[in-house]
Design a protein around this motif. Structure first.
Motif, PDB file in Angstrom:
ATOM      1  N   MET A   1     -41.615 -48.291  22.207  1.00 48.13           N
ATOM      2  CA  MET A   1     -40.279 -47.810  22.562  1.00 48.13           C
ATOM      3  C   MET A   1     -39.804 -48.424  23.876  1.00 48.13           C
ATOM      4  O   MET A   1     -38.699 -48.189  24.313  1.00 48.13           O
ATOM      5  N   SER A   2     -40.622 -49.164  24.538  1.00 42.10           N
ATOM      6  CA  SER A   2     -40.254 -49.694  25.840  1.00 42.10           C
ATOM      7  C   SER A   2     -41.161 -50.879  26.145  1.00 42.10           C
ATOM      8  O   SER A   2     -42.042 -51.230  25.364  1.00 42.10           O
ATOM      9  N   ILE A   3     -40.967 -51.534  27.257  1.00 39.51           N
ATOM     10  CA  ILE A   3     -41.715 -52.743  27.579  1.00 39.51           C
ATOM     11  C   ILE A   3     -42.979 -52.383  28.364  1.00 39.51           C
ATOM     12  O   ILE A   3     -43.021 -52.490  29.588  1.00 39.51           O
TER      13      ILE A   3
ATOM     14  N   GLU B   1     -42.375 -58.255  19.382  1.00 41.92           N
ATOM     15  CA  GLU B   1     -42.705 -58.496  17.977  1.00 41.92           C
ATOM     16  C   GLU B   1     -41.570 -58.042  17.058  1.00 41.92           C
ATOM     17  O   GLU B   1     -41.295 -58.676  16.044  1.00 41.92           O
ATOM     18  N   TYR B   2     -40.900 -56.938  17.415  1.00 37.84           N
ATOM     19  CA  TYR B   2     -39.794 -56.470  16.582  1.00 37.84           C
ATOM     20  C   TYR B   2     -38.615 -57.436  16.656  1.00 37.84           C
ATOM     21  O   TYR B   2     -37.856 -57.595  15.705  1.00 37.84           O
ATOM     22  N   ALA B   3     -38.438 -58.074  17.801  1.00 44.97           N
ATOM     23  CA  ALA B   3     -37.357 -59.052  17.930  1.00 44.97           C
ATOM     24  C   ALA B   3     -37.611 -60.223  16.974  1.00 44.97           C
ATOM     25  O   ALA B   3     -36.671 -60.764  16.375  1.00 44.97           O
ATOM     26  N   PHE B   4     -38.872 -60.601  16.804  1.00 41.09           N
ATOM     27  CA  PHE B   4     -39.180 -61.658  15.828  1.00 41.09           C
ATOM     28  C   PHE B   4     -38.782 -61.219  14.421  1.00 41.09           C
ATOM     29  O   PHE B   4     -38.240 -61.999  13.646  1.00 41.09           O
ATOM     30  N   LYS B   5     -39.012 -59.925  14.136  1.00 37.04           N
ATOM     31  CA  LYS B   5     -38.601 -59.410  12.820  1.00 37.04           C
ATOM     32  C   LYS B   5     -37.087 -59.516  12.649  1.00 37.04           C
ATOM     33  O   LYS B   5     -36.600 -59.852  11.569  1.00 37.04           O
ATOM     34  N   ALA B   6     -36.373 -59.210  13.715  1.00 34.81           N
ATOM     35  CA  ALA B   6     -34.912 -59.265  13.647  1.00 34.81           C
ATOM     36  C   ALA B   6     -34.449 -60.677  13.319  1.00 34.81           C
ATOM     37  O   ALA B   6     -33.464 -60.882  12.603  1.00 34.81           O
TER      38      ALA B   6
ATOM     39  N   ASP C   1     -38.363 -68.824  21.799  1.00 33.77           N
ATOM     40  CA  ASP C   1     -38.344 -67.592  21.021  1.00 33.77           C
ATOM     41  C   ASP C   1     -38.245 -66.362  21.937  1.00 33.77           C
ATOM     42  O   ASP C   1     -38.213 -66.497  23.159  1.00 33.77           O
ATOM     43  N   PRO C   2     -38.151 -65.131  21.385  1.00 32.71           N
ATOM     44  CA  PRO C   2     -37.939 -63.934  22.201  1.00 32.71           C
ATOM     45  C   PRO C   2     -39.060 -63.625  23.192  1.00 32.71           C
ATOM     46  O   PRO C   2     -38.876 -62.824  24.098  1.00 32.71           O
ATOM     47  N   SER C   3     -40.228 -64.243  23.023  1.00 37.49           N
ATOM     48  CA  SER C   3     -41.323 -63.945  23.947  1.00 37.49           C
ATOM     49  C   SER C   3     -41.183 -64.717  25.246  1.00 37.49           C
ATOM     50  O   SER C   3     -41.878 -64.449  26.214  1.00 37.49           O
ATOM     51  N   GLY C   4     -40.282 -65.733  25.256  1.00 34.15           N
ATOM     52  CA  GLY C   4     -40.170 -66.580  26.433  1.00 34.15           C
ATOM     53  C   GLY C   4     -41.008 -67.843  26.293  1.00 34.15           C
ATOM     54  O   GLY C   4     -41.073 -68.647  27.207  1.00 34.15           O
ATOM     55  N   ALA C   5     -41.660 -68.009  25.129  1.00 33.45           N
ATOM     56  CA  ALA C   5     -42.440 -69.235  24.921  1.00 33.45           C
ATOM     57  C   ALA C   5     -41.505 -70.380  24.542  1.00 33.45           C
ATOM     58  O   ALA C   5     -40.452 -70.167  23.941  1.00 33.45           O
TER      59      ALA C   5
ATOM     60  N   GLN D   1     -38.548 -52.548  12.231  1.00 37.78           N
ATOM     61  CA  GLN D   1     -37.961 -53.465  11.253  1.00 37.78           C
ATOM     62  C   GLN D   1     -36.951 -54.412  11.902  1.00 37.78           C
ATOM     63  O   GLN D   1     -36.261 -55.157  11.224  1.00 37.78           O
ATOM     64  N   GLY D   2     -36.813 -54.370  13.229  1.00 39.77           N
ATOM     65  CA  GLY D   2     -35.876 -55.250  13.910  1.00 39.77           C
ATOM     66  C   GLY D   2     -34.439 -54.766  13.845  1.00 39.77           C
ATOM     67  O   GLY D   2     -33.503 -55.533  13.981  1.00 39.77           O
ATOM     68  N   LYS D   3     -34.251 -53.439  13.648  1.00 38.09           N
ATOM     69  CA  LYS D   3     -32.894 -52.898  13.535  1.00 38.09           C
ATOM     70  C   LYS D   3     -32.414 -52.291  14.843  1.00 38.09           C
ATOM     71  O   LYS D   3     -33.211 -51.773  15.626  1.00 38.09           O
ATOM     72  N   LEU D   4     -31.093 -52.304  15.046  1.00 37.83           N
ATOM     73  CA  LEU D   4     -30.471 -51.637  16.192  1.00 37.83           C
ATOM     74  C   LEU D   4     -29.660 -50.477  15.637  1.00 37.83           C
ATOM     75  O   LEU D   4     -28.525 -50.651  15.192  1.00 37.83           O
ATOM     76  N   TYR D   5     -30.218 -49.267  15.652  1.00 41.26           N
ATOM     77  CA  TYR D   5     -29.577 -48.170  14.947  1.00 41.26           C
ATOM     78  C   TYR D   5     -28.243 -47.732  15.538  1.00 41.26           C
ATOM     79  O   TYR D   5     -27.325 -47.376  14.812  1.00 41.26           O
TER      80      TYR D   5
END
Lengths: 246, 246, 246, 246, 246, 246, 246
Positions: E12-14, E26-31, E155-159, F19-23
Motif C-alpha cells: 500500500m505504500s513505498i 511491481e504493480y506499475a509493471f502490471k499497469a 521502466d517504473p523501477s528507475g532501471a 492488478q495495476g488499477k487506479l480505483y
C-alpha cells in the motif's frame, strides 16, 4: 466499546457524522460542564456584570492567583468557564486582537466586534483537523459607545449571541431557568439590583449560602465605562443588602 | 486489551474523549508520579523556599551533577519533578524566555510572568497533535518587586497557580495534607522556620530520617533577592536545629 | 500478537502509555544492549579514562577502521556503545556543536556543556514523532578548566549525569556492580591504577583474558589535557603490570 | 498473515521493535541479496581491486551499458550490489559530494571521508520515516595520500568499515569464508595476485568457470593512482595466468 | 481478502516487504502490460528505430491525435507504452530537462544522459511515499555524437539499459524472444532491414497482418540525425518490400 | 463489506492495486455517468458543434443560469458532463490558463494545447494523494489556425484525444454507437447537417422528442471563428428542418 | 456498525465511493436541515426578497443579535441556513471578496459573480482533505446593473443556480412545492406581492401563524438598489394586508 457504537469513529477528528454532527465540538461542551463551576452574566439598565464562583482547588493556593474573571481591555472584561489553561489562551488571544485593533484603527475595539473575533477562532477549530476545539465558554461584557451595556456569550462551536442575562458551566441550565423568570417582566435593573441578582442566581443554583470570599464579580458601568472588579468588602455589602431585602 | 476498553483510542492523540477528557495530559501526570521523587515549595514571610530529595540513582554518579533545582535567572529558581530530560528542556526554554524578556524590556522578568510563559507552552502541547506534553511539574520561586515572595506550580495541563506552600511528585498528596495542617493558622514563617518546615514535610511524607546529603534546598529572600542554594553544612545546621526543636 | 497485548500500540510512536511510559525510548535501550559490546569509563585523581572492547566483526576488516572511541575536540573524547551508524551521527553532531561553540565564543567547549548539548538532541527525539531515538549510549570524558577530570554518560532518554565510574552496553549492570565495590572506599586513583581498573573491569565482566589487541583505551590527563588513545604496546605494558599486581 | 506475527507492524516504518530492531533496514539487506549478483573487493600491497559479475539480464542489451562498477572521482571508484536504480542514485550523490568537496577545499576527497559521507546518508534513512533505506551495498576503493590502498564497504544500515578483502551480494558469506582462508597468512599481494585472487574468489563461490566477458574489474594502483577499468583482453590474460598457475 | 494474504499491507505504500520487495513498482509493471499495446525498438548499423501499434480505441477518434511516439528534442525521440496520461507527463518532463540542458550548456543533450534523467525521476518515486510510480515504459532513441545510434529502455523501477533491440508492453516477452533469435548472428542491419525487422516483429508477436495505418514508426539516422516519423506511404512501401522478401 | 472484497483498500487513495488499477479514477467515471446527462460533440467540414441537454433540476430555477456549455476564450468553448461544481472549477482553470497563455505569448491558445493543459491537471490528480480527481468530462471545440475545426474529449484519467464525433455522460456508449454508424461513410457535413446530427443523436439515445428549450448548442465555424451559442429560435428552426427531413 | 455498512469508510474523508459519491458533502446537507430553520427567497418584477424565521433559541438572548440575514455589500444581501458559526465565516469571506473586488476594479461586484466566488470555496472543500465542507446554504439577492433583480442559492457541494423563488433548510422541499404552484403562471409580482408571498410560504410550510417578531425580511429594489431590512412595523403592516387579502 459500547459507547462508541453510535459514533463509529466520526468523533476522532473534525468530520461530519452521517447525521451531520461534529462530535469533537459536543465533547468540548462536556469538558466545560465537567469543570464544576458556574458563571453568570447580567445586563442592567446602565451597567453589565459578570459573576462567578471563587473556588480554591487547594487550601494552600494563594487566592489572589485564582480567578475566572479577566480584563481584556480597559473597557472590556470576561468570565471564562471550563478548562483553565484553555481559558488563559483564550484571553491572551483576545487581548492581542484588541491591542492590534487599537494600534491599527486608533480607537478601542467595541464589545460586539471583540465577541466576533473570539468566535471566529472557535469556528476555525471546528473546521480544520489541526487542533482540537478549546474547552471553554466566555461571557464577555463591555459598554458600547452607541449601544450601551453589552453582554455576549461564546462557545466551542463558534456561536455567539448577545444576552440580557445568561449562565455558563455546570449549572448553566438551572441558571438560565432562574434568570428567565426574573426577566419575564423585562426589568430595568439598577446597578445594585444587577449585582444582587447575579449573586442570588449563584446562590439559588448552587443551593448554598455564599460568602464574599466565595464570589468574584466584574462590572462595567455607563458612568465609569472601565471594567473593574468588586472588592471583597463591596461584595460583602451587597450580600448584606441582599439578605436585608429578602 | 482490557485496559483500553474504556479509552477506545481517544488516548493515542490530542482529542477530547466523549467525556471531555484529554488522556495524554492525564498520562503525563502519571509519568511525574512514577519518577519516585517528591518536591516541596513553601512561602515564608520574607523568603520563599524549594526543597527536594537528592537521590543518587547510582552510587558511582558524581553527586554534584544530580540536582532537581535550577536557577532560571539570578532572581528566579525552580525545582522540577518528573522525567529528568523533560525537566532540562523545560528549564532551558524558561531561561531563554527570561533572557529574551530582559533583552527586550531592559528589566528582569517577574515570577508571575515567568510562570505564565512556562504554562503557555504546556497548554499548546495539549491542543496540537505535533508533540507529546512534557512529563514534568515545576515549582517556581522568586521575589516580586511589588508582591514580595512568590511561589507558583505549573503542570502538564498548562495550569498554574500561586501557592503558600505545595508539593509535587510521588507524595504530592501526602505533602499537601501535611502542609495544609501547618498553614491552617496562616503562620508568618521566618526564614529558619520556612526551611525547617520544608525539611520536616519531606521527612514526614517519606517516613525517613534524612541526612543533609539527601536534601537540596533553594531559597530567595527579600533581603538578598538572589536565588541561592543552601550548602550541605547550612542544611546540616538546619537539621540540627529542627532536631533540637522537636 | 501476544507480546503487544501489554503495550497496545502506545509503542509505535512517541506518546505516553496509560502508565506514563515512553516505549520507543525503552526499545532504544534494548538496541544498545543487543549490540553485544561493553564499555567502561573511570575518573582517576588526575586523569579520566574510557575503555572498550575492540571486537572485529569480520577477520578481513582492517582493524584500524574499527573503533568505538572518538575524539570530539582536542580535549574531549568519548566511547560509544550501541548501533554503530547511530554512534557516528552522534559524534558528528557533537563535533559540529563543539566547532560552532569555539567559533562563536573563542574558547573550547567544556565537557559538561558538551554533555548537555548531546543530551538535548536525545530529549527532542523522545518528544516529537518525526524521528526515532538514537540507539546509542555515549560516555564522554575531558578535563574541565575549573573542575578537573570529568566523566559523563548520556542515553537515549536524554538523561545525563556525571560519574566517578560507569559502564554501558551488554554488561552494564555487571560493570556497575564491580565498580561500585572498588569505589566504596573512594580511592584516589593514579593514572596507572585508573587504566588498570578499566582493564580489569572489562576482564571481570566478560569473564575472559583480554589481549592488548582486544582492548581500546582513551585518556585525558591534567598534565597533558589532550585526549589521546593508548597504543597497543602501552596497553600491553599495562596488562603486564596488572598481571604482576595480582 | 502468519509471517507478520512476530513483527506486528514494527516493520512498516522506521521505529524500534520491542527487541530494539529496525526491520526496514533488515529487509533492505534482503533486497541486496535477492539481486542475484556477487561482488568482491581486495586490497593488495600497492593496489586495490573491485571485481564483479557482468551478467547481461537480456541478450539484446548493449553490454557496454551494463556495469556495476562506477568511477566516483578520477581517484576513487566502487562496485555496487543490489537494486540497480538505487545504485545509480547512490553513485550520483557520491559524485556530487566529491565535486562539492573539491570545489570547497581545493583538493581531492580522500577514500575514507568519501566512505563516511556515503554512510551518513544511509544512517539518516534509518532514522527518519520520510524515505525507505536504499537497497544497495557499496564497496569503495581508492589510494589515500597517506595510507595507500584503501577498501571500504557501506551497507543500508549506515555502517562502514575498512577491509583487507570483502564480498557483497548473494554469495557474500561464501566469498568472505574463502577470502578469510586466503588472508590468514596476511599475504602481501602483488597487482597480478590481487586481480587473480578476485577472479578466483568469484569462480569459487559461483561454482563456475568465468569468461573475460562475464567479469568486470576496477583497480587503483599506488603507481598510477587513477581508478581504471581492466579491458576484456587484460582480464582474459589474467584468466590465462590464473589457469596456468593452478 | 485472499489475494492480499501474501503482501500484508506492504504493497500500500513505498516500503520494503520482508522479502525485500517493492510492491508498488511491481504493480506499475502490471499497469504497463494491461494497456494492451506492444512497442519495439531496434538499433541498425547507421540508424535506430521505434515502432508501435496505432490502435484507435474508438472509431470516431481523429487518428492524427493518437500516437505513442513522441519527439523529445529534434534529435531524440521515444515510444511510450502503458498508461497514456502518465506517458504524456513522462514526455513533458523529458522535454523540459532537455531544454534546460540546452539552455545551460549550449549544446544538445545526448541520448544516454537523457535516459539517465528519465530514470532518475522513476527511482525517486520508488523511494518516497509522496507519489505513485508512473505506469509507463519508455524506449528512447537518438544518435550520439560519439557513439552513433543509441537505444535505451526505462521502466517504473528507475532501471535503464542500452539495447540492440527490445520490446515493451503486453507482448514484451514474445518480442524479446523473437528479436533474440534474429540478433544471434549480430547482424549489421541497413535502414530498410531495421524498419522491416521492427514491422515483422510486431506482426509475429501479434499474430496478425498489419496495415500501414495500424503501425507507427520513428527513426533517427546517422545521415540526417534528426528524429522523424515515417509517413503512412513510407510504411506501406516497407510492408510491400517485406511481403516481397518473404 | 461485500463490495470492497475485491479492492481491499486500494481504492481509498491513489495507489496501484495488484492488478495495476487506479480505483479513484474509475469511481470518478462513475460519478460522471451518475449525473444523468448526456453530451454530444460533432466535427463538420467547416464547423464544430457541442450539444447537450438543458434539464432544469427544479422548476423555480432561472433557466438562464443552467448550462453545461461554457466559453473558454472567444474562440474555444466546451460542454462539461458530470459533477456541476467540478465542471465550474474545470472551466475556471482553463480560462486562467488561456489568459496566461495569451498574456505570455501574445496570441490565442490553440484548441489542442488547451486540451493538453486541461488533461495535465487531471493526470496530476491521479498520481498524488492530495486531492481527488475531478468527476467531470470535457468536450472542447475550436478552430485551429492551421488544422481547422477541432474536437477533443478529456476525462478524469488525464487522457485526451481528438474526435470526429463523440458523446459523454450517462448515454455515452449509446451515442458513440449511433455516431459510428453515421460516420462510417466519412461524411463531410455542412453546418446544418452537423447541428441536426447532434440533435438527432440526442433524441435517439434519450428516446424522446426534444423541444428547443431542452437543448443547448455551441458552435465554432471556419467563417466566423468565434464560439457562439445558438439561440432557442435557431435551435427551433433546426428542429423543424430535421422533422421535415425525416 | 450497521449504518456504516454501505459506506465502508468512504465517508470519513474526501474520496469517491465506488458509486461515485462524496459522502461528506451529503452529510453537510443533513447538518443544514437539522438546524431546524427554513428560509425563503423570491424574485419579483422589480425587487427581490429573502425571508426567514427569527427564532430566539433562549428567551434571555438579546433579539437584535439573532439574525440569519446578512448584508454583504450595500447592494447585496443574503440569508444563511444551517450551522450558525459556519454561516458567519461564509459571510465574512464573501464580504472580504466583495471588498477586494471593489478595491481592484473600482466598481461593485455583481450578484452573479459574488455567487460564483462563494460556490468556488465550497467546491474546493469537496476536493481537498484539509477541511470539512461548511454546513450552510446561502440564498443571495441583489440588483444586477444589467439583469435587474437576481436570486441565487449556493450549497455545500459548490453548486449554485439562479432562481425565481426557492427555499432552504428543514422545510426546503415543502417550500419549493408551494412556490412552484404559485409560479406556474409566471406571475410578475409587485413589491408587496413578493413580500407577502414570502410570508405566506413560511406560514404555509411551518403550519403556524407568524407574528412580525417571528420573521425577518431583507429586500433589494430596482428603485433604491440598496439592500435593506424591513422593520418590525413594516412586516406587521404586510401581515395585516396579507390577512385582509385572504
Amino acid at each position: 466499546m459500547g459507547s462508541r457504537a453510535g459514533t463509529a469513529g466520526y468523533d476522532m477528528s473534525i468530520v461530519f457524522s452521517p447525521q451531520g454532527k461534529l462530535y469533537q465540538v459536543e465533547y468540548a461542551f462536556k469538558a466545560i460542564k465537567s469543570g464544576g463551576l458556574t458563571s453568570i452574566g447580567i445586563r442592567g439598565k446602565e451597567c453589565v456584570v459578570v459573576a462567578g464562583q471563587k473556588k480554591i482547588p487547594d487550601k494552600l493556593i494563594d487566592p489572589s492567583t485564582v480567578t475566572s474573571i479577566y480584563k481584556i481591555t480597559d473597557y472590556i472584561g470576561c468570565i471564562e468557564t471550563g478548562i483553565v489553561p484553555d481559558a488563559k489562551l483564550h484571553v491572551s488571544r483576545a487581548r492581542q486582537d484588541a491591542a492590534a485593533f487599537h494600534h491599527k484603527f486608533g480607537y478601542q475595539i467595541q464589545p460586539n466586534f471583540m465577541a466576533k473575533k473570539v468566535a471566529d477562532y472557535a469556528q476555525l477549530s471546528t473546521q480544520h483537523a489541526s487542533a482540537r476545539p478549546l474547552g471553554v465558554s466566555m461571557i464577555l461584557i463591555g459598554i458600547d459607545d452607541d449601544l450601551g451595556p453589552q453582554l455576549f456569550k461564546m462557545d466551542p462551536s463558534g456561536a455567539y449571541f448577545g444576552y440580557k442575562a445568561t449562565g455558563a458551566g455546570e449549572k448553566e441550565q438551572e441558571a438560565t431557568n432562574f434568570l428567565e423568570k426574573k426577566f419575564k417582566s423585562n426589568p430595568q435593573l439598577t446597578q445594585d439590583e444587577t449585582i444582587q441578582l447575579a449573586i442570588s442566581t449563584l446562590q439559588n443554583v448552587l443551593g448554598a449560602d455564599l460568602k464574599a470570599s466565595d464570589i468574584e464579580i466584574g462590572i462595567c458601568t455607563m458612568e465609569k465605562r472601565k471594567f473593574t472588579l468588586l472588592t471583597e468588602s463591596e461584595i460583602d455589602s451587597q450580600l448584606t443588602k441582599l439578605a436585608e431585602r429578602d
